[in-house]
Design a protein around this motif. Structure first.
Motif, PDB file in Angstrom:
ATOM      1  N   ARG A 118       1.664  -5.456   8.371  1.00 46.01           N
ATOM      2  CA  ARG A 118       0.308  -5.353   7.821  1.00 46.01           C
ATOM      3  C   ARG A 118      -0.187  -3.921   7.962  1.00 46.01           C
ATOM      4  N   GLY A 119      -0.926  -3.470   6.958  1.00 49.13           N
ATOM      5  CA  GLY A 119      -1.443  -2.105   6.963  1.00 49.13           C
ATOM      6  C   GLY A 119      -2.950  -2.082   6.850  1.00 49.13           C
ATOM      7  N   PRO A 120      -3.590  -0.987   7.284  1.00 59.14           N
ATOM      8  CA  PRO A 120      -5.057  -0.905   7.235  1.00 59.14           C
ATOM      9  C   PRO A 120      -5.566  -0.639   5.831  1.00 59.14           C
ATOM     10  N   TRP A 121      -6.619  -1.339   5.470  1.00 53.98           N
ATOM     11  CA  TRP A 121      -7.252  -1.130   4.168  1.00 53.98           C
ATOM     12  C   TRP A 121      -8.720  -1.501   4.279  1.00 53.98           C
ATOM     13  N   ARG A 122      -9.577  -0.643   3.729  1.00 49.93           N
ATOM     14  CA  ARG A 122     -11.017  -0.922   3.756  1.00 49.93           C
ATOM     15  C   ARG A 122     -11.475  -1.281   2.353  1.00 49.93           C
ATOM     16  N   TRP A 123     -11.965  -2.508   2.202  1.00 49.58           N
ATOM     17  CA  TRP A 123     -12.541  -2.930   0.934  1.00 49.58           C
ATOM     18  C   TRP A 123     -13.893  -2.259   0.756  1.00 49.58           C
ATOM     19  N   HIS A 124     -14.296  -2.100  -0.497  1.00 49.45           N
ATOM     20  CA  HIS A 124     -15.481  -1.297  -0.799  1.00 49.45           C
ATOM     21  C   HIS A 124     -16.752  -1.834  -0.159  1.00 49.45           C
ATOM     22  N   ASP A 125     -16.808  -3.145   0.135  1.00 56.23           N
ATOM     23  CA  ASP A 125     -18.025  -3.741   0.685  1.00 56.23           C
ATOM     24  C   ASP A 125     -17.938  -3.953   2.193  1.00 56.23           C
ATOM     25  N   GLN A 126     -16.945  -3.358   2.845  1.00 59.20           N
ATOM     26  CA  GLN A 126     -16.766  -3.529   4.278  1.00 59.20           C
ATOM     27  C   GLN A 126     -16.833  -2.179   4.984  1.00 59.20           C
ATOM     28  N   PRO A 127     -17.522  -2.101   6.121  1.00 63.35           N
ATOM     29  CA  PRO A 127     -17.671  -0.815   6.813  1.00 63.35           C
ATOM     30  C   PRO A 127     -16.397  -0.362   7.521  1.00 63.35           C
ATOM     31  N   LEU A 128     -15.553  -1.307   7.918  1.00 58.90           N
ATOM     32  CA  LEU A 128     -14.356  -0.960   8.686  1.00 58.90           C
ATOM     33  C   LEU A 128     -13.110  -1.508   7.997  1.00 58.90           C
ATOM     34  N   PRO A 129     -11.978  -0.847   8.172  1.00 58.28           N
ATOM     35  CA  PRO A 129     -10.743  -1.345   7.559  1.00 58.28           C
ATOM     36  C   PRO A 129     -10.247  -2.613   8.240  1.00 58.28           C
ATOM     37  N   ARG A 130      -9.449  -3.366   7.469  1.00 51.90           N
ATOM     38  CA  ARG A 130      -8.785  -4.563   7.985  1.00 51.90           C
ATOM     39  C   ARG A 130      -7.290  -4.418   7.783  1.00 51.90           C
ATOM     40  N   LEU A 131      -6.527  -5.161   8.578  1.00 56.95           N
ATOM     41  CA  LEU A 131      -5.089  -5.189   8.387  1.00 56.95           C
ATOM     42  C   LEU A 131      -4.764  -6.207   7.305  1.00 56.95           C
ATOM     43  N   VAL A 132      -4.051  -5.782   6.272  1.00 60.50           N
ATOM     44  CA  VAL A 132      -3.755  -6.646   5.135  1.00 60.50           C
ATOM     45  C   VAL A 132      -2.248  -6.702   4.922  1.00 60.50           C
ATOM     46  N   ARG A 133      -1.805  -7.788   4.325  1.00 58.77           N
ATOM     47  CA  ARG A 133      -0.411  -7.954   3.966  1.00 58.77           C
ATOM     48  C   ARG A 133      -0.253  -7.656   2.483  1.00 58.77           C
ATOM     49  N   ASP A 134       0.569  -6.677   2.150  1.00 61.20           N
ATOM     50  CA  ASP A 134       0.782  -6.347   0.752  1.00 61.20           C
ATOM     51  C   ASP A 134       1.849  -7.256   0.159  1.00 61.20           C
ATOM     52  N   GLU A 135       1.785  -7.415  -1.157  1.00 58.45           N
ATOM     53  CA  GLU A 135       2.777  -8.226  -1.860  1.00 58.45           C
ATOM     54  C   GLU A 135       4.022  -7.393  -2.155  1.00 58.45           C
ATOM     55  N   PRO A 136       5.153  -8.046  -2.393  1.00 59.14           N
ATOM     56  CA  PRO A 136       6.337  -7.319  -2.869  1.00 59.14           C
ATOM     57  C   PRO A 136       6.036  -6.680  -4.226  1.00 59.14           C
ATOM     58  N   ARG A 137       6.759  -5.607  -4.530  1.00 57.41           N
ATOM     59  CA  ARG A 137       6.564  -4.886  -5.787  1.00 57.41           C
ATOM     60  C   ARG A 137       7.912  -4.697  -6.482  1.00 57.41           C
TER      61      ARG A 137
END
Length: 254
Positions: A118-137
């Protein structure tokens, strides 16, 4: 040759939240593309009425050759595994598709590196990043025999994680190093034109804002060229589905 790339949001309209297969077919027909690159494509998933959206698009545009390549086996947001290419032809999947009215002489599939954790990503409506699971590409490329000559067209949908999609794009360029030129690299790259050009060493043939569809602020969908290709016209077109605009370019060999 008219080339179009369109992230279809699995055929869903943000206005009513529905996937209407007839509406999707009408949108594809409206593009009138000779070669069509689609991303976020469903096959046999409940949310899109168990339709094979690639087959629907092929019929709508009159494609003689087409290929769906699953990035994941199963349903996004539910249970899925990374697709390997060994899945059954009618298995549920989600990925990219490439369709052509012109004959395709050869196909190539490139599976891109997945984020190992999981990697850090901050959604536009959130003040802090979250750890997210990316999909295969994944990417799919075709040698398209146009009336003016052979053109290789590659289609992909890269990670939204900025520190990872550059690595994926560089690997894709390396994988296509020996592909026949000219090469058109297209799809939802999740990066802007300058970074896409710098990473690939290719030229942007269509520079238009494509996302979000209701008020486009940036371009993340691209048509890039390596070799003697020019665009005689291009546009970003809003259709009756998706949160992206479709990017359309009329190309000529020079």
């Amino acid at each position: 040759m008219r080339l179009a790339t369109f992230n279809i949001l699995h055929g869903r309209s943000p206005v009513d939240g529905r996937v209407d297969v007839a509406r999707f077919a009408a949108a594809v027909g409206e593009l009138d593309a000779d070669v069509l690159a689609l991303q976020e494509v469903d096959r046999n998933l409940p949310r899109s009425a168990h339709a094979d959206l690639t087959a629907v698009a092929a019929e709508a545009m009159g494609a003689t050759d087409h290929r769906f390549v699953a990035a994941l086996d199963g349903s996004p947001g539910a249970t899925w595994t990374a697709a390997t290419g060994a899945e059954q032809p009618d298995s549920a999947g989600y990925g990219v598709a490439l369709l052509s009215r012109h004959p395709v002489a050869a196909w190539e599939v490139v599976r891109l590196p997945a984020l190992p954790a999981r990697g850090p990503w901050r959604w536009h409506d959130q003040p802090l990043p979250r750890l997210v699971r990316d999909e295969p590409r994944v990417a799919v490329a075709a040698q398209v025999e146009t009336p003016a000559g052979c053109v290789t067209v590659a289609n992909t949908h890269l990670s939204f994680l900025h520190y990872w999609n550059g690595r994926q794009l560089r690997q894709l360029v390396r994988a296509l190093r020996d592909a026949r030129r000219p090469l058109a690299l297209t799809g939802d790259l999740n990066m802007g034109p300058r970074r896409a050009e710098r990473t690939t060493g290719m030229a942007s043939l269509a520079v238009h804002r494509t996302f979000p569809a209701d008020r486009p602020e940036r371009q993340i969908d691209h048509v890039l060229a390596d070799g003697p290709l020019v665009a005689t016209a291009s546009e970003a077109r809003r259709l009756a589905l998706s949160d992206h605009l479709a990017l359309v370019a009329d190309l000529e060999l020079v």
